[in-house]
Design an enzyme around this catalytic site. Sequence first.
Site, short mmCIF file in Angstrom:
data_model
loop_
_atom_site.label_atom_id
_atom_site.label_comp_id
_atom_site.label_asym_id
_atom_site.label_seq_id
_atom_site.Cartn_x
_atom_site.Cartn_y
_atom_site.Cartn_z
N SER A 141 0.86 -1.19 0.00
CA SER A 141 0.00 0.00 0.00
C SER A 141 0.89 1.23 0.00
CB SER A 141 -0.87 0.01 1.25
OG SER A 141 -1.44 1.31 1.44
N TYR A 154 -2.12 -1.14 9.95
CA TYR A 154 -2.23 -1.53 8.53
C TYR A 154 -0.91 -1.28 7.80
CZ TYR A 154 -3.94 -1.37 3.67
OH TYR A 154 -4.10 -1.57 2.31
P1 NAP Z 1 -11.64 -5.62 -0.85
O1 NAP Z 1 -12.46 -4.97 -1.90
O2 NAP Z 1 -12.08 -5.55 0.57
O3 NAP Z 1 -11.42 -7.15 -1.27
C1 NAP Z 1 -10.67 -7.98 -0.43
C2 NAP Z 1 -10.56 -9.37 -1.00
O4 NAP Z 1 -9.75 -10.15 -0.11
C3 NAP Z 1 -11.88 -10.08 -1.15
O5 NAP Z 1 -11.86 -10.86 -2.32
C4 NAP Z 1 -11.91 -11.00 0.09
O6 NAP Z 1 -12.62 -12.19 -0.16
C5 NAP Z 1 -10.46 -11.32 0.25
N1 NAP Z 1 -10.10 -11.74 1.60
C6 NAP Z 1 -10.25 -11.05 2.75
N2 NAP Z 1 -9.79 -11.80 3.78
C7 NAP Z 1 -9.34 -12.97 3.25
C8 NAP Z 1 -8.76 -14.14 3.80
N3 NAP Z 1 -8.55 -14.27 5.12
N4 NAP Z 1 -8.43 -15.16 2.96
C9 NAP Z 1 -8.65 -15.04 1.62
N5 NAP Z 1 -9.20 -13.95 1.05
C10 NAP Z 1 -9.54 -12.94 1.86
O7 NAP Z 1 -10.15 -5.05 -0.85
P2 NAP Z 1 -9.30 -4.34 -2.04
O8 NAP Z 1 -9.42 -2.87 -1.89
O9 NAP Z 1 -9.59 -4.96 -3.35
O10 NAP Z 1 -7.82 -4.70 -1.55
C11 NAP Z 1 -7.02 -5.68 -2.17
C12 NAP Z 1 -5.58 -5.51 -1.70
O11 NAP Z 1 -5.10 -4.20 -2.09
C13 NAP Z 1 -5.40 -5.58 -0.17
O12 NAP Z 1 -4.22 -6.27 0.14
C14 NAP Z 1 -5.30 -4.12 0.23
O13 NAP Z 1 -4.59 -3.96 1.43
C15 NAP Z 1 -4.57 -3.55 -0.97
N6 NAP Z 1 -4.75 -2.09 -1.12
C16 NAP Z 1 -5.99 -1.55 -1.34
C17 NAP Z 1 -6.11 -0.17 -1.46
C18 NAP Z 1 -7.44 0.49 -1.70
O14 NAP Z 1 -7.51 1.74 -1.60
N7 NAP Z 1 -8.49 -0.22 -2.02
C19 NAP Z 1 -4.98 0.64 -1.37
C20 NAP Z 1 -3.74 0.06 -1.14
C21 NAP Z 1 -3.64 -1.32 -1.03
P3 NAP Z 1 -14.05 -12.53 0.52
O15 NAP Z 1 -15.04 -11.67 -0.20
O16 NAP Z 1 -14.23 -13.96 0.27
O17 NAP Z 1 -13.90 -12.16 1.98
#
Ligand code: NAP
Length: 246
Positions: A141, A154
Amino acid sequence: MSNANGKVAIVTGGSRGIGAAIAERLAGDGFTVVINYAGGAADAEALVGKIEKAGGRAVAAQADVSDPAAVARMFDMADAAFGGVDVIVNNAGIMRLAAIAEADDALFDSQMAINLKGTFNTLREASRRLRNGGRIVNLSSSQTGLLSPSYGVYAATKAAVEAMTHVLSKELRGRNITVNAVAPGPTATKLFLDGKTREVIDHLAKLAPLERLGQPTDVAAAVSFLAGPDGAWINGQVLRANGGII
Ligand code: NAP
């Protein structure tokens, strides 16, 4: 599929958000994609259907990445079904925000378990089992640079993921496997949008000089580059995909 490349990619947390965009993009690039999820079976199956309809190849795989045995079983399944794994994208993650003074043990433990231990679990399997010539992409991130108040735990999990990225890139010497991280900035997904007011979202969207939120497809494009032929010489790096916010 006409452009199938014969390679297999696992995307953790591929059922929605950034992971779903990565899974769809890699399938379009020709990978057979294993779409991992924790609880979102319906979302994962719907994405499998969408990819297959577009001529791609995908399968859904339930595994809580914080459970090492479940992660090992997911690799076993991919080995049995497709003969091996070439790419792992460690995307599964959660974000729980609180000032350190206010953060409770559950906030700390859950992010450590999923973001850090979950990534460790898949990295350990991948480093033992990935086919030579493979690629590893970890999701970090831009908060490892921004270090904003309330993001302490985080950001700490993601800084640790970046550290493991650098170390593993050296440990895999001789196998032609690259290990990199992609570090998004604010990206329009449930993880980012949940619990924020319209004003906060608009403010954060304007911080980057490109003056918009990232879209999951923006991040997927960076992962596609690192996982594909053009990324072959990039190793041990953290690529911030964030519109220039830092
Ligand atoms: P999101 O929309 O909340 O999606 C999270 C995904 O992770 C979902 O598919 C969820 O599956 C899965 N997940 C959660 N806990 C899990 C576990 N214990 N085992 C397996 N799968 C799990 O999040 P996102 O924004 O797409 O984020 C994806 C990645 O990008 C993360 O690592 C996050 O830290 C990083 N990131 C995001 C942002 C942002 O602004 N969005 C910025 C920087 C970094 P289920 O639906 O089955 O729970």
